[in-house]
Design an enzyme around this catalytic site. Structure first.
Site, PDB file in Angstrom:
ATOM      1  N   ASP A 288     -24.277 -42.257 -48.959  1.00  0.00           N
ATOM      2  CA  ASP A 288     -25.253 -41.633 -48.077  1.00  0.00           C
ATOM      3  C   ASP A 288     -26.160 -42.749 -47.568  1.00  0.00           C
ATOM      4  OD1 ASP A 288     -27.483 -40.493 -46.927  1.00  0.00           O
ATOM      5  OD2 ASP A 288     -27.770 -38.978 -48.479  1.00  0.00           O
TER       6      ASP A 288
ATOM      7  N   PHE B 141     -31.681 -38.119 -53.094  1.00  0.00           N
ATOM      8  CA  PHE B 141     -32.093 -37.207 -52.026  1.00  0.00           C
ATOM      9  C   PHE B 141     -31.016 -37.172 -50.951  1.00  0.00           C
ATOM     10  CE2 PHE B 141     -34.024 -36.031 -48.023  1.00  0.00           C
ATOM     11  CZ  PHE B 141     -34.805 -34.945 -48.363  1.00  0.00           C
TER      12      PHE B 141
ATOM     13  N   LYS C 259     -31.219 -40.714 -39.491  1.00  0.00           N
ATOM     14  CA  LYS C 259     -32.475 -41.427 -39.237  1.00  0.00           C
ATOM     15  C   LYS C 259     -32.382 -42.431 -38.083  1.00  0.00           C
ATOM     16  CE  LYS C 259     -35.010 -40.265 -43.287  1.00  0.00           C
ATOM     17  NZ  LYS C 259     -34.248 -39.673 -44.389  1.00  0.00           N
TER      18      LYS C 259
HETATM   19  C1  LIG Z   1     -33.695 -38.364 -44.870  1.00  0.00           C
HETATM   20  C2  LIG Z   1     -32.469 -38.358 -45.709  1.00  0.00           C
HETATM   21  C3  LIG Z   1     -31.549 -37.292 -45.668  1.00  0.00           C
HETATM   22  C4  LIG Z   1     -31.809 -36.032 -44.872  1.00  0.00           C
HETATM   23  O1  LIG Z   1     -31.839 -36.255 -43.516  1.00  0.00           O
HETATM   24  P1  LIG Z   1     -32.417 -35.104 -42.548  1.00  0.00           P
HETATM   25  O2  LIG Z   1     -32.209 -35.654 -41.177  1.00  0.00           O
HETATM   26  O3  LIG Z   1     -33.852 -34.913 -42.914  1.00  0.00           O
HETATM   27  O4  LIG Z   1     -31.612 -33.888 -42.819  1.00  0.00           O
HETATM   28  C5  LIG Z   1     -30.398 -37.399 -46.405  1.00  0.00           C
HETATM   29  N1  LIG Z   1     -30.159 -38.483 -47.164  1.00  0.00           N
HETATM   30  C6  LIG Z   1     -31.003 -39.521 -47.236  1.00  0.00           C
HETATM   31  C7  LIG Z   1     -30.663 -40.699 -48.065  1.00  0.00           C
HETATM   32  C8  LIG Z   1     -32.200 -39.481 -46.525  1.00  0.00           C
HETATM   33  O5  LIG Z   1     -33.075 -40.496 -46.623  1.00  0.00           O
END
Ligand SMILES: *Cc1c(COP(=O)(O)O)cnc(C)c1O
Length: 399
Positions: A220, A135, A249
């Site tokens: 990420d 994700f 986050k």
């Molecule tokens: C939450 C998340 C995203 C997306 O972040 P947003 O602030 O919602 O755009 C991307 N990568 C990972 C691993 C995430 O947990």
């Protein structure tokens, strides 16, 4: 034409199923709705409120900065952005930071940076190998990079250039390599997939694979970064060095802040390549600075590890007691496998009882409390959860 408003929720675009609750106030590990009901919050804004709801340091930083300077424009330097960038590079292997407003936007930046590097160094190679069930966010490129089941069909056509490998299977990565490959991008722990970690062996194989083939390694860490897994960044637990990392986050402690970090050698954006109206604004960078000054402390990180261990042990006992499955994760990013598809039901009942939980999959629960949650707050939630699970198993509701 006169509009008929049916309910107070009518004017919000229905992008997700929401309970008929309005939250009014937050304090540490607790949220309060507009009826005054109190909830123990183990979602914390989706793992963003790393110091809990409205911590004083964050409120003070926001108030003080709001009174001083909110946004001089991204075309000028500002003090909080400079200081936060200095802090993030001091405690990591990265040299340069680009601030953005969401995880998806930071990942867009990482994808663009890798493509720019491919133009400069690899004859325009642009493919980024990503992973099944990953994700990376909800913009079109981030959705295309994601391996979330079903997403490839949601808004066709997908953006090209994100072949999917299988996590922890280096042969599946090798099989996708070609002249167009420029990078490999992954979450060290797949959060939305249900807290699935890469193995130490795979991390090292991947690092060697990227070195051997002159590819960029992109982590990420939007979910795993900023102390969530018990080290400042998750990559540090694997003893490897990515070239690029994204944060989001927890970075802003609940305010919209994300970051793209790169080593100097790969930080190749030219003026005009990247930007954004709100990017690096002093208001939110001051928030990030207040949060990260606390989170980077070794004693704070040690307490995340200890609390995480305590939480995990309690979940393991709960699993044994109710005959459930595996407990996964590290630090305070944890998941409990229920062994059957009743996670949404557990989440609903827990909310009614005053405990907020998340179910990333139909059969698993995820726990992402504030990083400064106390043991008694953990005990309180485990007690509620145990009662609910006992009830549900008794009813044979879960088969
Ligand atoms: C939450 C998340 C995203 C997306 O972040 P947003 O602030 O919602 O755009 C991307 N990568 C990972 C691993 C995430 O947990």
């Amino acid at each position: 034409m006169k509009k008929i408003i049916q309910s107070p929720y009518d004017s919000i675009m229905p992008i997700t199923q929401r309970p008929d609750l309005v939250f009014e106030r937050g304090e540490g590990s607790y949220l309060f709705d507009d009826q005054g009901k109190r909830y123990l919050d183990w979602v914390q804004g989706w793992a963003v409120n790393c110091l809990g709801h409205s911590p004083k340091v964050l409120v003070d930083a926001l108030v003080q900065q709001a009174e001083t300077l909110i946004n001089p424009s991204p075309a000028f330097y500002n003090r909080p952005a400079l200081e936060l960038a200095r802090l993030l590079t001091k405690n990591s292997v990265f040299d340069h930071v680009f601030f953005a407003n969401s995880g998806a936007e930071a990942n867009e930046g990482a994808i663009k940076l890798a493509r720019r590097w491919g133009q400069n160094h690899k004859n325009g190679a642009h493919e980024i190998i990503t992973f099944g069930n990953s994700f990376h966010g909800r913009t079109l490129a981030a959705m295309s990079a994601s391996g979330k089941p079903g997403w490839d069909c949601l808004f066709p056509p997908q953006m090209q250039g994100f072949p999917k490998a299988t996590l922890n299977d280096i042969d599946s990565v090798q099989a996708l390599l070609n002249d167009e490959t420029v990078a490999v991008m992954l979450e060290p722990i797949q959060g939305e997939a249900g807290v699935i970690s890469i193995t130490g062996e795979f991390a090292h194989e991947l690092m060697a694979f990227c070195d051997r083939n002159e590819l960029l390694l992109i982590f990420d860490e939007v979910q795993t970064g900023c102390g969530r897994t018990g080290s400042l960044y998750a990559y540090q637990q694997f003893g490897i060095e990515p070239d690029i990392m994204t944060l989001g986050k927890g970075l802003g402690g609940g305010t919209p802040l994300s970051a793209l970090l790169a080593k100097k050698e790969v930080s190749c954006f030219e003026p005009g390549d990247q930007g954004g109206t709100f990017c690096g604004n002093p208001l939110i960078c001051a928030a990030g600075l207040a949060v990260m000054r606390i989170v980077e402390g070794e004693s704070f990180l040690a307490s995340v590890r200890e609390t995480g261990y305590y939480f995990k042990t309690r979940l393991q006992l709960l699993s044994e007691k109710h005959g459930l499955g595996e407990v996964r994760g590290s630090g305070l990013l944890l998941a409990l496998e229920l062994g059957r598809d009743c996670a949404c039901d557990v989440v609903d009942r827990a909310r009614e009882t005053g405990l907020l939980l998340n179910a990333p999959r139909a059969h698993s629960l995820r726990f992402m409390p504030a990083l400064n949650i106390s043991r008694s707050e953990i005990d309180e939630g485990i007690y509620v959860l145990s009662a609910i699970l006992g009830e549900m198993m008794g009813e044979r509701h879960c088969d």
